[in-house]
Motif scaffolding. Structure first.
Motif, PDB file in Angstrom:
ATOM      1  N   HIS A 117      34.646  47.629  38.478  1.00  0.00           N
ATOM      2  CA  HIS A 117      35.589  46.920  37.609  1.00  0.00           C
ATOM      3  C   HIS A 117      37.026  47.404  37.822  1.00  0.00           C
ATOM      4  O   HIS A 117      37.972  46.609  37.764  1.00  0.00           O
ATOM      5  N   ASN A 118      37.190  48.703  38.080  1.00  0.00           N
ATOM      6  CA  ASN A 118      38.530  49.222  38.388  1.00  0.00           C
ATOM      7  C   ASN A 118      39.060  48.578  39.667  1.00  0.00           C
ATOM      8  O   ASN A 118      40.235  48.192  39.751  1.00  0.00           O
ATOM      9  N   GLY A 119      38.177  48.457  40.672  1.00  0.00           N
ATOM     10  CA  GLY A 119      38.564  47.833  41.928  1.00  0.00           C
ATOM     11  C   GLY A 119      38.902  46.357  41.762  1.00  0.00           C
ATOM     12  O   GLY A 119      39.859  45.849  42.355  1.00  0.00           O
ATOM     13  N   LEU A 120      38.110  45.687  40.941  1.00  0.00           N
ATOM     14  CA  LEU A 120      38.378  44.263  40.685  1.00  0.00           C
ATOM     15  C   LEU A 120      39.732  44.056  40.026  1.00  0.00           C
ATOM     16  O   LEU A 120      40.460  43.105  40.339  1.00  0.00           O
ATOM     17  N   ALA A 121      40.098  44.968  39.113  1.00  0.00           N
ATOM     18  CA  ALA A 121      41.401  44.877  38.441  1.00  0.00           C
ATOM     19  C   ALA A 121      42.535  45.067  39.453  1.00  0.00           C
ATOM     20  O   ALA A 121      43.552  44.348  39.403  1.00  0.00           O
ATOM     21  N   GLY A 142      43.028  39.422  49.992  1.00  0.00           N
ATOM     22  CA  GLY A 142      43.462  40.729  49.504  1.00  0.00           C
ATOM     23  C   GLY A 142      42.347  41.749  49.611  1.00  0.00           C
ATOM     24  O   GLY A 142      41.163  41.395  49.696  1.00  0.00           O
ATOM     25  N   THR A 143      42.730  43.010  49.627  1.00  0.00           N
ATOM     26  CA  THR A 143      41.759  44.111  49.630  1.00  0.00           C
ATOM     27  C   THR A 143      42.163  45.138  48.583  1.00  0.00           C
ATOM     28  O   THR A 143      43.339  45.239  48.212  1.00  0.00           O
ATOM     29  N   LYS A 146      46.683  41.747  43.234  1.00  0.00           N
ATOM     30  CA  LYS A 146      47.165  41.266  44.531  1.00  0.00           C
ATOM     31  C   LYS A 146      46.917  39.783  44.738  1.00  0.00           C
ATOM     32  O   LYS A 146      47.731  39.081  45.338  1.00  0.00           O
ATOM     33  N   THR A 147      45.786  39.304  44.260  1.00  0.00           N
ATOM     34  CA  THR A 147      45.381  37.927  44.567  1.00  0.00           C
ATOM     35  C   THR A 147      45.593  36.953  43.404  1.00  0.00           C
ATOM     36  O   THR A 147      45.550  35.738  43.609  1.00  0.00           O
ATOM     37  N   GLY A 148      45.807  37.491  42.206  1.00  0.00           N
ATOM     38  CA  GLY A 148      45.757  36.655  41.026  1.00  0.00           C
ATOM     39  C   GLY A 148      44.299  36.446  40.632  1.00  0.00           C
ATOM     40  O   GLY A 148      43.379  36.866  41.356  1.00  0.00           O
ATOM     41  N   THR A 206      36.964  43.159  49.186  1.00  0.00           N
ATOM     42  CA  THR A 206      37.706  42.242  50.046  1.00  0.00           C
ATOM     43  C   THR A 206      37.506  40.825  49.528  1.00  0.00           C
ATOM     44  O   THR A 206      36.370  40.404  49.299  1.00  0.00           O
ATOM     45  N   ALA A 207      38.613  40.111  49.322  1.00  0.00           N
ATOM     46  CA  ALA A 207      38.547  38.701  48.923  1.00  0.00           C
ATOM     47  C   ALA A 207      38.894  37.850  50.137  1.00  0.00           C
ATOM     48  O   ALA A 207      39.927  38.065  50.784  1.00  0.00           O
TER      49      ALA A 207
END
Length: 463
Positions: free
Chosen positions: A45-49, A28-29, A54-56, A17-18
């Protein structure tokens, strides 16, 4: 903008979650499979990508995380009397965000030691006796544990008279002494032990779970996921300086393997003709129903509710219910995906998971008669006055019938002595933000509370 990254390393999914704490909004989530069998950082890292799409690209000011990966924080406890010190040990462990995989009362035996070895706990909580009371049991159990030469730490939180001797008996074992979880008969003091459990999790467990590399990204906080959810629930209920909470609440998280229930409420008797029986329960309480889950523990729901009840709610014949439940247990990754029969079954299973878990969490009332006339005896927490219920979990957030399912947490005339909430609003965490909000609640309580009030879907009493 001040973006913060919040990570929840779950057993199945790593959820990210950001949050922008300046504008008080979720940016974004994202979720990715937790790759604990290989390297947990791959899933991260997959989740961060996925989140970045979504967020840039964001330059995060801070990063906090919690984890229930690789089985979560596995604890075994031992106490003297099941209804007293053993129960106090369980409440301390669950409140710290642990999963209690073994609970022992009285003196440990050789067979118990074998079981404990097989359970492979992360931490052992050794309690027993009030201060100045029985010392024989906790000393015996310390001596038995010493024979094991355990590779897990032991937290000693029993009779203060015996604590130092227990530590000496466990020479060579990583030990920690805490104040007695039950210093006086019927009195709980679990917060110091919970704090110690969380510190051990920080200093030791994150390395054992393969999270040490991931922890290099973190600004500060790493805790068990249920502990983060508990902090979010306490904040949502009680509020903070400058922002009021929503009042006493019950929260239910229906998972694939377990169902967690939280209550933030006093729970004491309210009627003059009611007396309390047993150990006083904490204001903030968590229970885990290890046999109640939508996939891995689906047979537990069937056994608790009965095939006839699930058939009645789902509209599916009893024999077919039993057949489908067996199939779901073998196909734990299955989702309804528009299949009406499976959707109806999941609706019924989730309803019964909530009813069963909340009924076990809540207290009960028993009618009796004395020389003074009719009297009621209360055991556990009285939650009848609670007006807010929070729900989350895949089976509840991916359906339009969430509010209908959640209402199975409420009082039912079919169980008249169960002290469940009688009438309550329903709040739904559809985007899995509760753990994330718990993580930022220490640094940014007002932000976390306002985001929860804004993001949780709210259904009134009549909806």
């Amino acid at each position: 903008m001040k973006p913060i990254l919040l990570i929840d390393f779950g057993s199945t999914y790593t959820k990210l979650t950001a949050v922008d704490v300046e504008s008080e909004q979720i940016l974004g989530t994202a979720a990715s499979y937790t790759t604990v069998q290989t390297d947990i950082n791959d899933g991260l890292h997959n989740g961060l990508a996925l989140l970045e799409k979504k967020t840039g690209k964001l330059d995060y000011a801070e990063c906090f995380a919690c984890s229930s990966a690789a089985g979560g924080l596995r604890m075994v406890t031992s106490g003297l009397v099941p209804e007293l010190t053993s129960e106090a040990a369980k409440l301390a462990s669950l409140g710290a965000g642990a999963k209690v995989v073994g609970l022992y009362s009285f003196q440990l035996t050789e067979d118990d030691l074998e079981e404990i070895r097989d359970l492979k706990p992360d931490i052992f909580l050794l309690v027993g006796g009030t201060d100045g009371g029985n010392t024989a049991c906790i000393l015996h159990n310390a001596e038995m544990l010493a024979k094991m030469k355990p590779d897990f730490p032991v937290v000693i939180a029993g009779n203060r008279t015996a604590s130092r001797e227990c530590k000496r008996l466990l020479e060579g074992v990583e030990t920690y002494i805490c104040p007695n979880v039950m210093p006086k008969f019927g009195t709980l003091n679990i917060e110091p032990t919970q704090k110690q459990i969380r510190e051990i999790f920080l200093n030791r467990i994150i390395h054992a779970k393969g999270l040490s590399k991931a922890s290099e990204l973190l600004s500060d906080i790493m805790m068990p996921t249920p502990s983060a959810v508990m902090q979010a629930m306490e904040l949502l209920a009680e509020g903070c300086e400058g922002e009021c909470g929503i009042g006493d609440l019950v929260a239910v998280d229906v998972g694939g393997a377990t169902t967690d229930v939280y209550s933030i409420a006093d729970g004491m008797p309210t009627a003059m003709n009611t007396v309390y029986k047993g150990l006083m329960e904490p204001f903030s309480k968590r229970t885990v129903e290890g046999d109640i889950g939508m996939r891995y523990s689906v047979k537990g729901i069937l056994e608790a509710a009965g095939a006839d009840r699930i058939s009645q709610i789902s509209g599916i014949p009893r024999a077919r219910v039993e057949e489908l439940v067996g199939w779901l247990r073998e196909h734990t990754d299955s989702v309804p995906n528009g299949n009406e029969e499976l959707e109806n079954l999941d609706h019924a299973l989730a309803s019964m998971a909530i009813e069963t878990a909340v009924a076990r969490h809540a207290g009960t009332m028993e009618e009796t008669y004395t020389m003074m006339g009719q009297t009621f005896v209360q055991s556990g927490k009285n939650l009848t006055h609670v007006k807010q219920i929070i729900v989350t979990g895949g089976s509840l957030i991916h359906t339009k019938d969430t509010a209908k399912i959640a209402k199975y947490a409420l009082y039912s005339p079919a169980q008249p002595m169960s002290l469940r909430p009688k009438d309550a609003d329903i709040w739904v965490d559809r985007t899995y933000i509760l753990a994330a909000m718990g993580l930022i609640s220490n640094r940014y309580p007002q932000v976390a509370l306002r985001i929860m009030k804004k993001e949780l879907e709210h259904y009134g009493h009549s909806e």
